[in-house]
Design a protein around this motif. Structure first.
Motif, PDB file in Angstrom:
ATOM      1  N   CYS A 160      51.966  43.736  49.561  1.00 31.28           N
ATOM      2  CA  CYS A 160      52.099  43.364  48.381  1.00 31.28           C
ATOM      3  C   CYS A 160      51.025  44.332  47.592  1.00 31.28           C
ATOM      4  CB  CYS A 160      51.750  41.724  47.854  1.00 31.28           C
ATOM      5  SG  CYS A 160      52.890  40.849  48.510  1.00 31.28           S
ATOM      6  N   ALA A 161      49.846  44.497  47.916  1.00 36.07           N
ATOM      7  CA  ALA A 161      48.693  45.103  47.371  1.00 36.07           C
ATOM      8  C   ALA A 161      48.745  46.721  47.247  1.00 36.07           C
ATOM      9  CB  ALA A 161      47.471  44.940  48.090  1.00 36.07           C
ATOM     10  N   VAL A 162      49.769  47.275  47.870  1.00 32.17           N
ATOM     11  CA  VAL A 162      49.896  48.705  47.775  1.00 32.17           C
ATOM     12  C   VAL A 162      50.840  49.011  46.581  1.00 32.17           C
ATOM     13  CG1 VAL A 162      49.423  49.180  50.274  1.00 32.17           C
ATOM     14  CG2 VAL A 162      51.730  48.844  49.513  1.00 32.17           C
ATOM     15  N   ASP A 163      51.531  48.295  46.001  1.00 32.14           N
ATOM     16  CA  ASP A 163      52.574  48.368  45.004  1.00 32.14           C
ATOM     17  C   ASP A 163      53.276  49.781  45.080  1.00 32.14           C
ATOM     18  OD1 ASP A 163      53.276  48.001  42.440  1.00 32.14           O
ATOM     19  OD2 ASP A 163      51.932  49.312  41.486  1.00 32.14           O
ATOM     20  N   ALA A 215      43.974  49.553  49.343  1.00 31.50           N
ATOM     21  CA  ALA A 215      44.341  48.300  49.264  1.00 31.50           C
ATOM     22  C   ALA A 215      43.591  47.415  50.229  1.00 31.50           C
ATOM     23  CB  ALA A 215      45.796  48.087  49.636  1.00 31.50           C
ATOM     24  N   LYS A 234      46.489  55.043  50.654  1.00 33.84           N
ATOM     25  CA  LYS A 234      46.812  53.714  49.898  1.00 33.84           C
ATOM     26  C   LYS A 234      46.476  52.663  50.410  1.00 33.84           C
ATOM     27  CE  LYS A 234      49.986  56.037  46.618  1.00 33.84           C
ATOM     28  NZ  LYS A 234      51.638  56.239  45.933  1.00 33.84           N
ATOM     29  N   ASP A 240      39.953  47.035  48.669  1.00 35.09           N
ATOM     30  CA  ASP A 240      39.986  46.032  47.546  1.00 35.09           C
ATOM     31  C   ASP A 240      40.069  44.850  47.978  1.00 35.09           C
ATOM     32  OD1 ASP A 240      40.034  48.351  45.637  1.00 35.09           O
ATOM     33  OD2 ASP A 240      42.292  48.229  45.281  1.00 35.09           O
ATOM     34  N   ALA A 241      40.553  44.401  49.202  1.00 33.52           N
ATOM     35  CA  ALA A 241      40.789  43.050  49.821  1.00 33.52           C
ATOM     36  C   ALA A 241      39.435  42.622  50.411  1.00 33.52           C
ATOM     37  CB  ALA A 241      41.983  42.912  50.561  1.00 33.52           C
ATOM     38  N   GLU A 265      49.812  40.727  52.943  1.00 30.83           N
ATOM     39  CA  GLU A 265      48.904  40.909  51.750  1.00 30.83           C
ATOM     40  C   GLU A 265      48.782  42.323  51.375  1.00 30.83           C
ATOM     41  OE1 GLU A 265      44.084  39.961  50.353  1.00 30.83           O
ATOM     42  OE2 GLU A 265      45.126  39.273  52.413  1.00 30.83           O
ATOM     43  N   LEU A 266      48.543  43.380  52.344  1.00 33.90           N
ATOM     44  CA  LEU A 266      48.622  44.552  52.186  1.00 33.90           C
ATOM     45  C   LEU A 266      49.891  45.080  51.742  1.00 33.90           C
ATOM     46  CD1 LEU A 266      46.579  46.006  55.209  1.00 33.90           C
ATOM     47  CD2 LEU A 266      45.703  45.700  53.069  1.00 33.90           C
TER      48      LEU A 266
END
Length: 79
Positions: free
Chosen positions: A29-32, A14, A10, A17-18, A26-27
């Motif tokens: 927030c992105a991993v959800d 992420a 995951k 995706d970035a 930032e990661l």
């Protein structure tokens, strides 16, 4: 072929995706996922020790994380 646990996969997803480069905040927030900051830092440290990422660490935060390989090299553990 190297295999990654789900959580590390995951993080890598992420990161890709970035665009292959991101900071740890930032990661996170992105991993959800409901992970703490220390959980993400542990995962990044594992990925770095395995050669999947390189990173710059400052003030207990990865300021820059870079992916080291193309996405097709990554597989889930259960595959």
């Amino acid at each position: 072929m190297r295999k990654l646990p789900e959580a590390e996969l995951k993080v890598m997803a992420a990161l890709w995706d970035a665009g292959g480069e991101a900071g740890s905040e930032e990661l996170l927030c992105a991993v959800d996922e409901p992970w703490s900051r220390t959980t993400l830092l542990t995962l990044l440290k594992r990925l770095e020790s395995r050669g999947f990422v390189t990173a710059a660490l400052a003030d207990f935060e990865y300021t820059s994380v870079y992916a080291c390989g193309p996405v097709p090299m990554l597989r889930r553990v259960d595959e």
